[in-house]
Design an enzyme around this catalytic site. Structure first.
Site, short mmCIF file in Angstrom:
data_model
loop_
_atom_site.label_atom_id
_atom_site.label_comp_id
_atom_site.label_asym_id
_atom_site.label_seq_id
_atom_site.Cartn_x
_atom_site.Cartn_y
_atom_site.Cartn_z
N ASP A 11 -1.83 -5.82 -5.17
CA ASP A 11 -1.68 -4.99 -6.35
C ASP A 11 -2.94 -5.13 -7.19
O ASP A 11 -3.66 -6.12 -7.10
CB ASP A 11 -0.46 -5.39 -7.17
CG ASP A 11 -0.22 -4.43 -8.34
OD1 ASP A 11 0.03 -3.24 -8.08
OD2 ASP A 11 -0.30 -4.86 -9.50
N SER A 12 -3.18 -4.14 -8.03
CA SER A 12 -4.33 -4.19 -8.92
C SER A 12 -4.17 -5.29 -9.97
O SER A 12 -5.17 -5.70 -10.58
CB SER A 12 -4.54 -2.85 -9.61
OG SER A 12 -3.39 -2.51 -10.37
N GLY A 44 -5.38 2.58 -12.88
CA GLY A 44 -4.83 3.89 -13.17
C GLY A 44 -5.81 4.96 -13.60
O GLY A 44 -5.64 6.14 -13.27
N CYS A 74 1.26 -1.09 -5.11
CA CYS A 74 0.59 -0.48 -6.26
C CYS A 74 0.62 1.02 -6.04
O CYS A 74 0.12 1.51 -5.01
CB CYS A 74 -0.85 -0.98 -6.35
SG CYS A 74 -1.88 -0.15 -7.58
N THR A 76 -0.94 3.43 -7.70
CA THR A 76 -2.26 4.05 -7.79
C THR A 76 -3.03 3.86 -6.50
O THR A 76 -3.65 4.79 -5.98
CB THR A 76 -3.04 3.49 -8.98
OG1 THR A 76 -2.30 3.69 -10.18
CG2 THR A 76 -4.39 4.17 -9.11
N GLU A 159 1.66 -5.79 -20.04
CA GLU A 159 0.68 -6.85 -19.77
C GLU A 159 0.34 -7.67 -21.01
O GLU A 159 -0.19 -8.77 -20.90
CB GLU A 159 -0.56 -6.26 -19.13
CG GLU A 159 -0.28 -5.67 -17.75
CD GLU A 159 -1.49 -5.72 -16.83
OE1 GLU A 159 -2.62 -5.85 -17.32
OE2 GLU A 159 -1.28 -5.63 -15.59
N CYS A 193 5.66 3.07 -11.12
CA CYS A 193 4.67 2.04 -11.41
C CYS A 193 5.42 0.71 -11.40
O CYS A 193 6.51 0.61 -11.98
CB CYS A 193 4.00 2.26 -12.76
SG CYS A 193 2.88 0.91 -13.25
N HIS A 195 4.95 -1.96 -12.87
CA HIS A 195 5.11 -2.64 -14.16
C HIS A 195 6.39 -2.21 -14.87
O HIS A 195 6.97 -2.97 -15.65
CB HIS A 195 3.93 -2.31 -15.10
CG HIS A 195 2.67 -3.04 -14.81
ND1 HIS A 195 1.92 -2.81 -13.68
CD2 HIS A 195 2.02 -4.00 -15.51
CE1 HIS A 195 0.84 -3.59 -13.70
NE2 HIS A 195 0.88 -4.32 -14.80
#
Length: 277
Positions: A11-12, A44, A74, A76, A159, A193, A195
């Site tokens: 993941d990013s 993103g 992820c 994106t 985050e 997403c 998150h």
């Protein structure tokens, strides 16, 4: 051939840990290596070329660690890099390796969660602009009307640990209001997403009771289990020692603190520098 390989999860940043958590719960016996490219997150708003290059570097790093199978946890990266890696890199450079994403498994089953045939997709600007969900869902369910909504403030809120505070309510209500303002018949909302599951309670509080909200963790975990069942040439290579390793391209202390929130358990990671800025 060795049977001591791990499943790689990329993941990013932190969000992929929500997918990893579901995978580890579903398939606890396998060894896993997680890599978060936190030094270059978020992905993103990056261009296709940049996301592709970053993702490829991280995938190749996981290959080098002994991961014949890598999951792009992820949206994106799945939207902007997966197809190019699968078509342009793997057949010629890594013919025995596989890279899977999170978009197709969701698109394959989303029709089971809507009766109105109107689905909302909440994602980053990169995922929304790629129109990957529109394309993939249309392949399986051409009768479904898909409406997308970019939520640029949701990842920063999560985050920065602001997602549990009242201040986050404004941006949750704002994006949901914009989406439903275009069509009130939406009865299934996809959180595109990784998150966003941390905002699940707030998201549901601004939705009608009859709207189903889908996170991707369980969907991807079930898809992976089926993939391994159908691909013994990969499954038989994997070690079953229950080991979990975590790596970040960013600051270790910050990653361990933040990642523990996403994964739901204490994490002790290592840093990665080679090949990753």
């Amino acid at each position: 051939m060795s049977t001591n390989y791990s499943i790689g999860i990329f993941d990013s940043g932190y969000g992929g840990l929500t997918v990893f958590k579901s995978i580890a719960e579903k398939l606890p016996a396998y060894n896993y290596i997680y890599l978060g490219d936190n030094a270059r997150s978020p992905y993103g708003d990056h261009s296709y070329e940049t996301v592709y290059q970053y993702t490829l570097e991280c995938v190749e790093w996981l290959f080098a660690q002994g991961c014949p199978l890598v999951i792009l946890a992820c949206n994106t990266a799945s939207a902007k890099a997966l197809r190019s890696i699968q078509q342009k890199i793997l057949p010629f450079k890594y013919p025995h390796h596989r890279v899977l994403g999170v978009i197709r498994p969701t698109a394959e089953i989303i029709g089971a969660f809507t009766t109105s045939k109107v689905v909302g997709v909440m994602g980053t600007r990169g995922t929304v602009n790629s129109e990957s969900y529109l394309i993939e869902i249309n392949k399986f369910f051409p009768e479904i009307n898909v409406l997308q909504q970019s939520c640029p403030m949701w990842v920063p809120l999560v985050e920065n640990n602001e997602h549990v505070n009242p201040g986050a309510d404004y941006f949750v209500e704002k994006y949901i209001g914009e989406l439903f303002g275009r069509n009130l018949n939406i009865d299934c909302l996809l959180l595109a997403c990784t998150h966003y599951p941390l905002l699940m309670d707030k998201i549901k509080s601004f939705l009608p009771d009859d709207v189903t909200v889908l996170g991707q963790g369980e969907i991807v975990a079930n898809s992976l289990a089926l993939y391994l069942e159908n691909h013994p040439e990969i499954e038989t290579l994997l070690a079953r020692e229950g080991k979990r390793q975590f790596f970040t391209s960013g600051d270790i202390a910050t990653f361990d603190r933040q990642a523990s929130v996403f994964f739901g358990a204490q994490i002790c990671s290592s840093t990665v520098r080679t090949g990753i800025v």
